[in-house]
Design a protein around this motif. Structure first.
Motif, mmCIF file in Angstrom:
data_model
loop_
_atom_site.group_PDB
_atom_site.id
_atom_site.type_symbol
_atom_site.label_atom_id
_atom_site.label_comp_id
_atom_site.label_asym_id
_atom_site.label_seq_id
_atom_site.Cartn_x
_atom_site.Cartn_y
_atom_site.Cartn_z
ATOM 1 N N ALA A 1 -3.520 7.187 21.349
ATOM 2 C CA ALA A 1 -4.238 7.639 20.151
ATOM 3 C C ALA A 1 -3.260 7.833 18.992
ATOM 4 O O ALA A 1 -3.542 7.421 17.857
ATOM 5 N N ALA A 2 -2.109 8.448 19.258
ATOM 6 C CA ALA A 2 -1.105 8.660 18.205
ATOM 7 C C ALA A 2 -0.566 7.317 17.705
ATOM 8 O O ALA A 2 -0.369 7.129 16.498
ATOM 9 N N GLY A 3 -0.338 6.392 18.615
ATOM 10 C CA GLY A 3 0.132 5.063 18.223
ATOM 11 C C GLY A 3 -0.882 4.331 17.360
ATOM 12 O O GLY A 3 -0.521 3.666 16.383
ATOM 13 N N LEU A 4 -2.156 4.459 17.716
ATOM 14 C CA LEU A 4 -3.214 3.847 16.905
ATOM 15 C C LEU A 4 -3.209 4.409 15.492
ATOM 16 O O LEU A 4 -3.349 3.667 14.510
ATOM 17 N N GLU A 5 -3.056 5.724 15.388
ATOM 18 C CA GLU A 5 -3.031 6.356 14.066
ATOM 19 C C GLU A 5 -1.858 5.848 13.237
ATOM 20 O O GLU A 5 -2.016 5.563 12.048
ATOM 21 N N LEU A 6 -0.687 5.716 13.854
ATOM 22 C CA LEU A 6 0.484 5.223 13.123
ATOM 23 C C LEU A 6 0.283 3.780 12.670
ATOM 24 O O LEU A 6 0.619 3.421 11.541
ATOM 25 N N MET A 7 -0.265 2.946 13.550
ATOM 26 C CA MET A 7 -0.483 1.549 13.196
ATOM 27 C C MET A 7 -1.511 1.416 12.076
ATOM 28 O O MET A 7 -1.319 0.646 11.137
ATOM 29 N N ILE A 8 -2.599 2.167 12.163
ATOM 30 C CA ILE A 8 -3.633 2.096 11.131
ATOM 31 C C ILE A 8 -3.096 2.623 9.808
ATOM 32 O O ILE A 8 -3.336 2.035 8.747
ATOM 33 N N ALA A 9 -2.350 3.732 9.845
ATOM 34 C CA ALA A 9 -1.767 4.281 8.616
ATOM 35 C C ALA A 9 -0.796 3.275 7.994
ATOM 36 O O ALA A 9 -0.798 3.075 6.772
ATOM 37 N N GLY A 10 0.025 2.631 8.813
ATOM 38 C CA GLY A 10 0.952 1.624 8.303
ATOM 39 C C GLY A 10 0.227 0.428 7.717
ATOM 40 O O GLY A 10 0.616 -0.111 6.669
ATOM 41 N N PHE A 11 -0.833 -0.008 8.377
ATOM 42 C CA PHE A 11 -1.614 -1.147 7.903
ATOM 43 C C PHE A 11 -2.276 -0.834 6.558
ATOM 44 O O PHE A 11 -2.217 -1.639 5.626
ATOM 45 N N ILE A 12 -2.873 0.346 6.459
ATOM 46 C CA ILE A 12 -3.508 0.736 5.197
ATOM 47 C C ILE A 12 -2.465 0.854 4.086
ATOM 48 O O ILE A 12 -2.687 0.406 2.961
ATOM 49 N N ALA A 13 -1.301 1.419 4.413
ATOM 50 C CA ALA A 13 -0.234 1.549 3.415
ATOM 51 C C ALA A 13 0.266 0.172 2.978
ATOM 52 O O ALA A 13 0.536 -0.050 1.795
ATOM 53 N N ALA A 14 0.387 -0.759 3.923
ATOM 54 C CA ALA A 14 0.825 -2.114 3.576
ATOM 55 C C ALA A 14 -0.200 -2.807 2.688
ATOM 56 O O ALA A 14 0.159 -3.477 1.713
ATOM 57 N N LEU A 15 -1.482 -2.647 3.014
ATOM 58 C CA LEU A 15 -2.528 -3.232 2.172
ATOM 59 C C LEU A 15 -2.490 -2.646 0.767
ATOM 60 O O LEU A 15 -2.593 -3.377 -0.228
ATOM 61 N N TYR A 16 -2.336 -1.339 0.681
ATOM 62 C CA TYR A 16 -2.290 -0.685 -0.621
ATOM 63 C C TYR A 16 -1.073 -1.153 -1.420
ATOM 64 O O TYR A 16 -1.168 -1.421 -2.621
ATOM 65 N N THR A 17 0.070 -1.278 -0.757
ATOM 66 C CA THR A 17 1.287 -1.732 -1.433
ATOM 67 C C THR A 17 1.119 -3.155 -1.939
ATOM 68 O O THR A 17 1.504 -3.481 -3.060
ATOM 69 N N GLN A 18 0.534 -4.009 -1.112
ATOM 70 C CA GLN A 18 0.288 -5.390 -1.526
ATOM 71 C C GLN A 18 -0.671 -5.430 -2.711
ATOM 72 O O GLN A 18 -0.498 -6.206 -3.640
ATOM 73 N N TRP A 19 -1.674 -4.568 -2.669
ATOM 74 C CA TRP A 19 -2.658 -4.510 -3.747
ATOM 75 C C TRP A 19 -2.004 -4.063 -5.059
ATOM 76 O O TRP A 19 -2.334 -4.556 -6.131
ATOM 77 N N GLN A 20 -1.046 -3.131 -4.979
ATOM 78 C CA GLN A 20 -0.348 -2.652 -6.174
ATOM 79 C C GLN A 20 0.595 -3.709 -6.743
ATOM 80 O O GLN A 20 0.917 -3.677 -7.921
ATOM 81 N N ASP A 21 1.084 -4.622 -5.897
ATOM 82 C CA ASP A 21 1.936 -5.741 -6.298
ATOM 83 C C ASP A 21 3.103 -5.299 -7.182
ATOM 84 O O ASP A 21 3.227 -5.709 -8.334
ATOM 85 N N THR A 22 3.955 -4.427 -6.613
ATOM 86 C CA THR A 22 5.103 -3.927 -7.375
ATOM 87 C C THR A 22 6.262 -4.913 -7.379
ATOM 88 O O THR A 22 7.210 -4.737 -8.128
ATOM 89 N N GLY A 23 6.202 -5.938 -6.527
ATOM 90 C CA GLY A 23 7.272 -6.926 -6.461
ATOM 91 C C GLY A 23 8.488 -6.447 -5.696
ATOM 92 O O GLY A 23 9.516 -7.111 -5.681
ATOM 93 N N ARG A 24 8.397 -5.299 -5.022
ATOM 94 C CA ARG A 24 9.554 -4.751 -4.316
ATOM 95 C C ARG A 24 9.438 -4.886 -2.815
ATOM 96 O O ARG A 24 10.311 -4.429 -2.087
ATOM 97 N N GLY A 25 8.360 -5.441 -2.300
ATOM 98 C CA GLY A 25 8.191 -5.537 -0.856
ATOM 99 C C GLY A 25 7.754 -4.196 -0.288
ATOM 100 O O GLY A 25 7.165 -3.385 -0.979
ATOM 101 N N PHE A 26 8.078 -3.961 0.992
ATOM 102 C CA PHE A 26 7.578 -2.759 1.665
ATOM 103 C C PHE A 26 8.661 -1.735 2.002
ATOM 104 O O PHE A 26 8.436 -0.552 1.936
ATOM 105 N N GLU A 27 9.848 -2.178 2.384
ATOM 106 C CA GLU A 27 10.812 -1.255 2.991
ATOM 107 C C GLU A 27 11.261 -0.118 2.073
ATOM 108 O O GLU A 27 10.960 1.024 2.333
ATOM 109 N N PRO A 28 11.985 -0.352 0.981
ATOM 110 C CA PRO A 28 12.401 0.797 0.157
ATOM 111 C C PRO A 28 11.387 1.150 -0.923
ATOM 112 O O PRO A 28 11.693 1.882 -1.845
ATOM 113 N N ASN A 29 10.198 0.610 -0.805
ATOM 114 C CA ASN A 29 9.202 0.765 -1.859
ATOM 115 C C ASN A 29 8.548 2.141 -1.792
ATOM 116 O O ASN A 29 7.894 2.476 -0.808
ATOM 117 N N PRO A 30 8.681 2.963 -2.833
ATOM 118 C CA PRO A 30 8.068 4.302 -2.819
ATOM 119 C C PRO A 30 6.539 4.248 -2.789
ATOM 120 O O PRO A 30 5.907 5.170 -2.295
#
Length: 136
Positions: free
Chosen positions: A7-36
Protein backbone atom coordinates in the motif's frame (compact mmCIF):
# COMPACT_ATOMS: atom_id res chain seq x y z
CA UNK A 1 2.66 -6.31 7.12
CA UNK A 2 3.41 -7.07 3.48
CA UNK A 3 0.07 -5.57 2.46
CA UNK A 4 0.92 -2.32 4.27
CA UNK A 5 4.27 -2.16 2.46
CA UNK A 6 2.54 -2.71 -0.88
CA UNK A 7 0.00 0.00 0.00
CA UNK A 8 2.83 2.43 0.87
CA UNK A 9 4.62 1.57 -2.38
CA UNK A 10 1.44 2.20 -4.36
CA UNK A 11 1.08 5.61 -2.73
CA UNK A 12 4.68 6.54 -3.59
CA UNK A 13 4.31 5.41 -7.19
CA UNK A 14 1.01 7.24 -7.68
CA UNK A 15 2.38 10.41 -6.04
CA UNK A 16 5.46 10.25 -8.28
CA UNK A 17 3.35 9.67 -11.38
CA UNK A 18 1.05 12.59 -10.59
CA UNK A 19 4.06 14.82 -9.86
CA UNK A 20 5.69 13.79 -13.15
CA UNK A 21 2.49 14.53 -15.07
CA UNK A 22 2.18 17.91 -13.38
CA UNK A 23 5.83 18.74 -14.11
CA UNK A 24 5.41 17.77 -17.75
CA UNK A 25 2.26 19.86 -17.93
CA UNK A 26 4.12 22.90 -16.52
CA UNK A 27 6.85 22.41 -19.18
CA UNK A 28 9.64 24.21 -17.31
CA UNK A 29 12.29 22.74 -19.61
CA UNK A 30 14.31 21.47 -16.64
CA UNK A 31 13.27 17.81 -16.62
CA UNK A 32 12.35 16.07 -13.36
CA UNK A 33 15.37 15.49 -11.12
CA UNK A 34 16.47 18.90 -9.73
CA UNK A 35 13.22 20.54 -10.76
CA UNK A 36 11.49 22.29 -7.82
CA UNK A 37 8.14 22.05 -9.64
CA UNK A 38 8.36 18.23 -9.56
CA UNK A 39 9.28 18.07 -5.87
CA UNK A 40 6.62 20.59 -4.89
CA UNK A 41 3.99 18.55 -6.75
CA UNK A 42 5.32 15.32 -5.20
CA UNK A 43 5.12 16.74 -1.67
CA UNK A 44 1.61 18.12 -2.24
CA UNK A 45 0.31 14.79 -3.57
CA UNK A 46 2.05 12.92 -0.76
CA UNK A 47 0.53 15.32 1.77
CA UNK A 48 -2.89 14.65 0.27
CA UNK A 49 -2.45 10.87 0.32
CA UNK A 50 -1.05 10.68 3.85
CA UNK A 51 -2.80 13.48 5.72
CA UNK A 52 -5.92 14.73 3.94
CA UNK A 53 -7.45 11.47 2.66
CA UNK A 54 -7.16 9.67 6.04
CA UNK A 55 -9.13 12.46 7.72
CA UNK A 56 -12.10 11.68 5.47
CA UNK A 57 -11.63 7.91 5.10
CA UNK A 58 -11.57 6.79 8.78
CA UNK A 59 -7.77 6.79 8.93
CA UNK A 60 -7.27 4.88 5.67
CA UNK A 61 -4.77 6.15 3.11
CA UNK A 62 -5.19 5.84 -0.65
CA UNK A 63 -2.96 2.74 -0.69
CA UNK A 64 -5.01 1.17 2.09
CA UNK A 65 -8.20 1.87 0.17
CA UNK A 66 -6.71 0.21 -2.93
CA UNK A 67 -5.45 -2.80 -0.93
CA UNK A 68 -8.76 -3.19 0.97
CA UNK A 69 -7.16 -2.55 4.37
CA UNK A 70 -8.89 -0.86 7.27
CA UNK A 71 -7.84 0.86 10.47
CA UNK A 72 -9.39 -0.15 13.79
CA UNK A 73 -8.78 1.02 17.31
CA UNK A 74 -6.88 -1.45 19.50
CA UNK A 75 -10.19 -2.26 21.20
CA UNK A 76 -11.68 -3.38 17.84
CA UNK A 77 -13.92 -0.35 17.26
CA UNK A 78 -13.67 2.36 14.63
CA UNK A 79 -10.88 4.85 15.40
CA UNK A 80 -12.07 8.10 16.92
CA UNK A 81 -11.21 11.51 15.48
CA UNK A 82 -8.29 12.03 17.88
CA UNK A 83 -6.73 8.70 16.83
CA UNK A 84 -7.10 9.59 13.16
CA UNK A 85 -5.42 12.96 13.75
CA UNK A 86 -2.59 11.32 15.74
CA UNK A 87 -2.12 8.71 13.03
CA UNK A 88 -2.12 11.30 10.25
CA UNK A 89 0.08 13.96 11.87
CA UNK A 90 2.50 11.98 14.07
CA UNK A 91 2.33 8.77 12.06
CA UNK A 92 2.62 10.13 8.52
CA UNK A 93 4.03 13.59 9.17
CA UNK A 94 7.60 12.34 9.69
CA UNK A 95 7.35 10.40 6.40
CA UNK A 96 6.69 13.61 4.51
CA UNK A 97 9.34 15.58 6.41
CA UNK A 98 12.02 12.93 5.74
CA UNK A 99 11.09 12.32 2.08
CA UNK A 100 10.01 8.76 2.82
CA UNK A 101 12.96 7.68 4.99
CA UNK A 102 10.62 7.38 7.97
CA UNK A 103 9.07 4.33 6.26
CA UNK A 104 12.19 2.46 7.41
CA UNK A 105 11.53 3.46 11.03
CA UNK A 106 7.97 2.20 10.65
CA UNK A 107 9.21 -1.01 9.03
CA UNK A 108 11.67 -1.68 11.88
CA UNK A 109 8.97 -0.86 14.43
CA UNK A 110 6.66 -3.32 12.69
CA UNK A 111 9.31 -6.04 12.76
CA UNK A 112 9.98 -5.49 16.47
CA UNK A 113 6.34 -5.21 17.60
CA UNK A 114 4.68 -8.55 18.44
CA UNK A 115 1.53 -7.61 16.50
CA UNK A 116 3.47 -6.18 13.55
CA UNK A 117 2.24 -2.63 14.08
CA UNK A 118 4.18 0.23 12.56
CA UNK A 119 5.08 3.62 14.01
CA UNK A 120 1.76 5.30 13.13
CA UNK A 121 -0.24 2.46 14.64
CA UNK A 122 1.70 2.47 17.90
CA UNK A 123 1.38 6.25 18.25
CA UNK A 124 -2.37 6.25 17.59
CA UNK A 125 -3.31 2.99 19.37
CA UNK A 126 -4.69 1.54 16.14
CA UNK A 127 -4.22 -1.61 14.08
CA UNK A 128 -4.32 -2.11 10.32
CA UNK A 129 -5.96 -5.26 9.02
CA UNK A 130 -7.73 -6.57 5.95
CA UNK A 131 -11.23 -5.16 5.65
CA UNK A 132 -13.83 -7.84 6.08
CA UNK A 133 -16.34 -8.04 3.28
CA UNK A 134 -19.95 -8.58 4.34
CA UNK A 135 -21.46 -11.84 3.16
CA UNK A 136 -24.47 -11.50 0.86
Amino acid sequence: MLQRLIAAGLELMIAGFIAALYTQWQDTGRGFEPNPVFWRAFIITHFTFLLAIPLFANGRTLGMLLMNLTVTSNNGKKPNFFQIILRAVLGFGPIILTNGLWYFVSLITGLVDKKGRGWGELISYTTVKRKEEPFD
